[in-house]
Enzyme design. Structure first.
Site, PDB file in Angstrom:
ATOM      1  N   LEU A 102       0.824  -1.184  -0.003  1.00  0.00           N
ATOM      2  CA  LEU A 102      -0.012   0.034  -0.004  1.00  0.00           C
ATOM      3  C   LEU A 102       0.808   1.220  -0.154  1.00  0.00           C
ATOM      4  CD1 LEU A 102      -2.619  -1.132   2.579  1.00  0.00           C
ATOM      5  CD2 LEU A 102      -2.962  -1.118   0.184  1.00  0.00           C
ATOM      6  N   SER A 103       0.412   2.538  -0.158  1.00  0.00           N
ATOM      7  CA  SER A 103       1.304   3.712  -0.235  1.00  0.00           C
ATOM      8  C   SER A 103       1.912   3.810   1.144  1.00  0.00           C
ATOM      9  CB  SER A 103       0.399   4.855  -0.734  1.00  0.00           C
ATOM     10  OG  SER A 103      -0.698   4.908   0.157  1.00  0.00           O
ATOM     11  N   GLU A 104       1.183   3.549   2.241  1.00  0.00           N
ATOM     12  CA  GLU A 104       1.805   3.407   3.527  1.00  0.00           C
ATOM     13  C   GLU A 104       1.464   2.488   4.365  1.00  0.00           C
ATOM     14  OE1 GLU A 104       2.757   8.200   2.882  1.00  0.00           O
ATOM     15  OE2 GLU A 104       0.625   7.182   3.072  1.00  0.00           O
ATOM     16  N   THR A 105       2.269   2.039   5.374  1.00  0.00           N
ATOM     17  CA  THR A 105       2.168   1.061   6.352  1.00  0.00           C
ATOM     18  C   THR A 105       2.524   1.810   7.609  1.00  0.00           C
ATOM     19  OG1 THR A 105       2.139  -0.845   4.940  1.00  0.00           O
ATOM     20  CG2 THR A 105       2.264  -1.088   7.485  1.00  0.00           C
ATOM     21  N   HIS A 146      -2.114  10.492   5.948  1.00  0.00           N
ATOM     22  CA  HIS A 146      -3.061   9.543   6.066  1.00  0.00           C
ATOM     23  C   HIS A 146      -2.603   8.406   7.052  1.00  0.00           C
ATOM     24  CE1 HIS A 146      -1.830   6.259   3.435  1.00  0.00           C
ATOM     25  NE2 HIS A 146      -2.759   5.540   3.680  1.00  0.00           N
TER      26      HIS A 146
END
Length: 303
Positions: free
Chosen positions: A44-47, A76
């Site tokens: 994902l774009s960030e974790t 986010h």
């Protein structure tokens, strides 16, 4: 070792829209290499990894990873982690709380609002005021990398510029929504045209006035080859950087200014980022980012 996690869609009140975020709980025992590997696995774009803070005044310590590396701050993950922590409150029911989350950029003050059978909402004060980074920019090369004509770059007083509120972005204003929708981002040309900022290739954030949703003041897209993100549905840290550009180019006078920024529309994942700017004595006194978040999955990962 099993680690509990949730997936939240952030900057939306609808599941399967907004920006997906993996929230890894009780991550104190994970080293940097393992956290990076998990971020690549989640893809994902960030974790975000929630850990205990050494400071008892802080609710938690956050580590934020993209598939390509760690970030000192991101919007986010901050909103999603705040809502996730609020929903794990053992008291249950309606929640109105203020907490401080420790991030690599510094302490981040968050306000969380939870209501029964409704998506959670969180907003945070920017840990660092947006500031401009002066570097030479080649408009023709930027236009080529975006697949637009050079004449479509800029609107009103807005011109390409680099701003950071913890993570630097090259902000490129485009003429209108049609130009943004029809652009064709080329990551290889971007790598040749964008400067290195703080040791990494500047991410691309394009924006224009207006929106598909009538409540939106700005429409945006974000691309970051450096972070391993082909395109991001919502980028709170870029909206934070944008606050400086809005104040600078629009010449905001003293007062309070609420903005809704829409992103992810072209990806089929519409996102809505709340940006509030307070101007005092001609300068940004305070800025906040906020949005909704809704949980879509929960489970454990064996590592």
């Amino acid at each position: 070792m099993a680690i509990e996690y949730s997936i939240y869609d952030v900057f939306t009140d609808k599941r399967l829209e907004g920006n997906p975020l993996a929230v890894m709980y009780d991550a104190d025992g994970l080293d940097d290499k393992t956290m990076q590997a998990i971020a690549r696995e989640m893809n994902l774009s960030e974790t975000v990894f929630i850990r205990k803070s050494d400071n008892p005044a802080y609710a938690a310590s956050l580590r934020i990873f993209t598939p390509g590396g760690e970030l000192p701050f991101a919007g986010h993950p901050t909103v999603g982690a705040a809502v996730a922590l609020g929903e794990r409150n053992p008291n249950g029911g309606d929640v109105d709380m203020v907490c401080v989350l420790e991030e690599n950029v510094g302490p981040v003050r968050c306000a969380i609002r939870l209501r029964k059978d409704a998506p959670g909402f969180a907003e945070f004060d920017l840990p660092r005021k947006s500031s401009r980074i002066e570097l030479p920019l080649d408009r023709a090369k930027l236009a080529d990398a975006l697949g637009v004509s050079e004449g479509n770059i800029g609107f009103e007083n807005h011109q390409p510029s680099i701003w950071t509120a913890g993570v630097p972005f090259l902000l490129v204003p485009l003429h209108n929504i049609s130009t943004i929708r029809e652009m064709d981002f080329d990551p290889q040309l971007w790598e040749r045209s964008a400067p290195l900022v703080e040791g990494r290739l500047a991410a691309c954030y394009v924006y224009c006035r207006g929106g598909v949703n009538h409540t939106a003041k700005f429409h945006a897209r974000m691309f970051s080859p450096e972070m391993g993100i082909a395109e991001d549905p919502a980028t709170g840290s870029a909206a934070a950087a944008l606050s400086g550009a809005i104040h600078h180019f629009d010449g905001l006078s003293d007062g309070h200014y609420p903005f809704m920024i829409e992103q992810g529309v072209e990806m089929g994942r519409p996102s809505f980022i709340h940006l509030h700017i307070d101007v005092k004595a001609g300068d940004i006194f305070r800025a906040r980012i906020g949005g909704s978040a809704v949980r879509v999955a929960h489970g454990t990962m064996d590592i």
